[in-house]
Structures are given as C-alpha cells and as structure tokens.
Enzyme design. Sequence first.
Site, short mmCIF file in Angstrom:
data_model
loop_
_atom_site.label_atom_id
_atom_site.label_comp_id
_atom_site.label_asym_id
_atom_site.label_seq_id
_atom_site.Cartn_x
_atom_site.Cartn_y
_atom_site.Cartn_z
N THR A 206 0.84 -1.19 0.00
CA THR A 206 0.00 0.00 0.00
C THR A 206 0.87 1.24 0.00
O THR A 206 2.08 1.16 -0.30
CB THR A 206 -0.97 -0.01 1.20
OG1 THR A 206 -1.94 1.03 1.03
CG2 THR A 206 -0.24 0.18 2.51
N ASN A 207 0.31 2.40 0.35
CA ASN A 207 1.09 3.64 0.42
C ASN A 207 0.59 4.49 1.59
O ASN A 207 -0.26 4.04 2.37
CB ASN A 207 1.00 4.41 -0.90
CG ASN A 207 -0.43 4.71 -1.30
OD1 ASN A 207 -1.15 5.42 -0.60
ND2 ASN A 207 -0.87 4.16 -2.42
N HIS A 208 1.11 5.71 1.70
CA HIS A 208 0.84 6.53 2.89
C HIS A 208 -0.41 7.40 2.79
O HIS A 208 -0.66 8.21 3.69
CB HIS A 208 2.05 7.44 3.17
CG HIS A 208 3.29 6.71 3.55
ND1 HIS A 208 3.39 5.95 4.69
CD2 HIS A 208 4.50 6.61 2.92
CE1 HIS A 208 4.60 5.42 4.76
NE2 HIS A 208 5.29 5.81 3.69
N ALA A 273 -4.68 7.50 -4.09
CA ALA A 273 -3.31 7.09 -4.43
C ALA A 273 -3.34 5.57 -4.62
O ALA A 273 -3.23 4.82 -3.65
CB ALA A 273 -2.34 7.48 -3.33
#
Length: 396
Positions: A206-208, A273
């Site tokens: 995943t991402n932030h 995102a």
Amino acid sequence: MSKKNVVFFITGGIAVYKAASLVRIFVKNGYNARVVMSDSAQKFVTPLTFEALTHTKVITDIFNNDTEFIPHVELANWADFAVVLPATANVVGKMANGIADDTVSTCLLAIDKPKYVILAMNDKMYENPATQRNIETLVADGIKVMEPKVGLLAEGYEAKGRMPEPDEIFQWVKKCNIQKNDLEGKVITISAGSTIEPIDPVRYLTNHSSGKMGFELAKVAANRGAIVNLVSGPTKLTPPQNVNFVDIKTTTDMKDTMLNLLPKSDVVIMAAAVSDYRVKEISNKKIKKDGESLQLTLVQNPDILKELGHKKGKGQIIIGFAAETNNLENYAKGKLKSKNADFIVANDVSRKDIGFGTDENEVIIFGQNDFKQKISKASKEIIAEKIFDVLSMKGE
C-alpha cells in the site's frame, strides 16, 4: 455579509484567549457582536474583555441580568448566526443531545439560525467515540463544525485538538455564510485513500495516503449541492454526510467501481493514491520467514485515470492528482496529456508539512490550453473549495 449579527458562545478551554482576537476581527469587519460566556470560560478571561470589544453587556446568567428581555429568546430573534468556541467536548455533547442546563446551552438550544462550532480540546477527549458520535450528530443536524488542528496542546505535547487561529476561523465562517450551490444537480464521483494489494492472507502492499483530500472534496461537493459518490480504499476517516459511500480495497476493485459510475457522472476526480503494482501470485497461506531475502514478482495494475480519460463522454470532466517528489510541473503536464484529463492537481509529497497524512496541502492545478493556478498552503477543506472554484470558473 457586513452588518450581520453574530453571537459568540464562549466556553471553558485554554484556547478561550484566542476568542477575544476573533471577536475583534468580526467587529473590525463590520459585524454586530454579542457574547455569552459559561462559568468556566470566565475563569480564563473576564467578561469585561468582551464587553470592551463589543460595547455590549456580556450575558453570563439568564436568571440574573440587568436587562428587561429574556436573553435566550431575545438572542434567538436578534442573531443571524452563532459561533461556539472553543467548543469543548462538554458543549458539543450538550448541543448534540439537546441539553439546556446552563446559560450557554439554553441560549444555543433556542437559536434556530446557522451555528458554527470551532472544536478545541485534548486529543484524548476529541478521539473518544462518544465525542465523535456527538460531532457526527451536529453535522447531521446541519451545524457547521470546524475541525481542530494538530499542534502544541496545553498538556505540553503535539496532537490533534488545538483550536485554529482567529484569522482562519473568520475566513471559514465567512465562506460558510456565503455557501455556494454552483454544483447543484451535478453528479460528482471522487476516489480517495489508498488501495491495498494482498501478498498473502496477512500482508499487503500500500502507500501513505490517508484519504483526507478526497474526503474533503466529497464534503465540499455535497455542501455545494452536488450528488456525490465517494469511492475509498481503507482509511480511518468517517465518510461525510449526504454522500454515496463505496468501500473498496484493491486497485481492480476501484477500477471496476469508477468505470461503472463514469457514465452517470458529470465530473470524476481521481484523488486516490492507487497501487501501481500488485503481486503476480498471491499466496493462500502466510509466507513464512525463510532466509534473508524474499523475492516477489509484481505486475502493473490498470491505469484507472487513463481509462477514465479515454472513455469519458462529451461534456464530462476528468480530474487527476499527481503526487510527486521532484519535477512536479513536468510530470503533471505529462500526466495531463497522457491520461487525457481535463485537470491535474499536483502536489509535492516530499514535503513533511503537506500531502499524505497532513491536514494541509499546497497544490498547482494544470489544465488544458496552458491553464495553471497555484493554491498556496491551506487546509485541505480550503484546497477542495478552490478546486471546485476552478471547475466553476471553467464553465462547469
């Protein structure tokens, strides 16, 4: 909006010292102001301070005052709107549940005009489920709530609970009072948050992204009259009121949902995102630690923004986001062309003070025919408002 009547309800929190500055700003800008103070507020600042600023008697006790009117009824008739600050967990709970057991809560219950609640409290109290439920109730009742900021609290550490600065509060209240309905009847679909790509039953890529920007866009669009679809990956956020919320997990899930909603949408905003890659083969069992390294084969995920851009119909508007760490303008302009988007909202996520996980952002909007507009650092709510202002300015 000048010469309108505003009643300030001052409650007991350390941030009450900022309330005097806010009252002064309103008076300086041509508002007629009156003040009601709770007993605990008077332990921080005396009524005399506000009487000097407003040139009117501060109401501290509806049963012991030297005027002929009944304060809570007279104020309800006089006020154009009310501002509550610093809004403690106590007054929020009373407002949400219709409690009228002191001067402030009694007067507030009688006022049927717009109310603006400026939250300020310790982070533990703010995050308490009861407080969050009460805030949701206020919003559902049509009361405007300004979220607290992350900053130094009275307890000596930084957390979310600090009251915004007076200038920002003034601009927010002023903006709310001239709420636009320029999106009425429009169907706007917005993606938010991150997507997750499973590796095995317990791990994922995943991402932030926190989802805050997408959620603010959805809230603002709904407030301005739009019919809003909010498609979001996992977040810790509560969906805004009056939106159609769709919870997804993977990039493929998001792609299918967004493409399904595209034909029914006037505007599509890809604020999420999404994960650019996914694991080629997902293990159906937890991968055990075996050796010093682990190799995963990744394959490219669908480019949702590109598919939306090339499948949009006549009159539809597609807006994408570009979260970059370098060459911001070049990458944003390239994305605008390659995705066939109408606008790209670009921001520098290498900065710690804006972007992923923060309450503020600073963006540059790029559009067709060399359109470019910078929006300086501001709350994500204000950024969302300005994005829709650009949309309206361009004829949508």
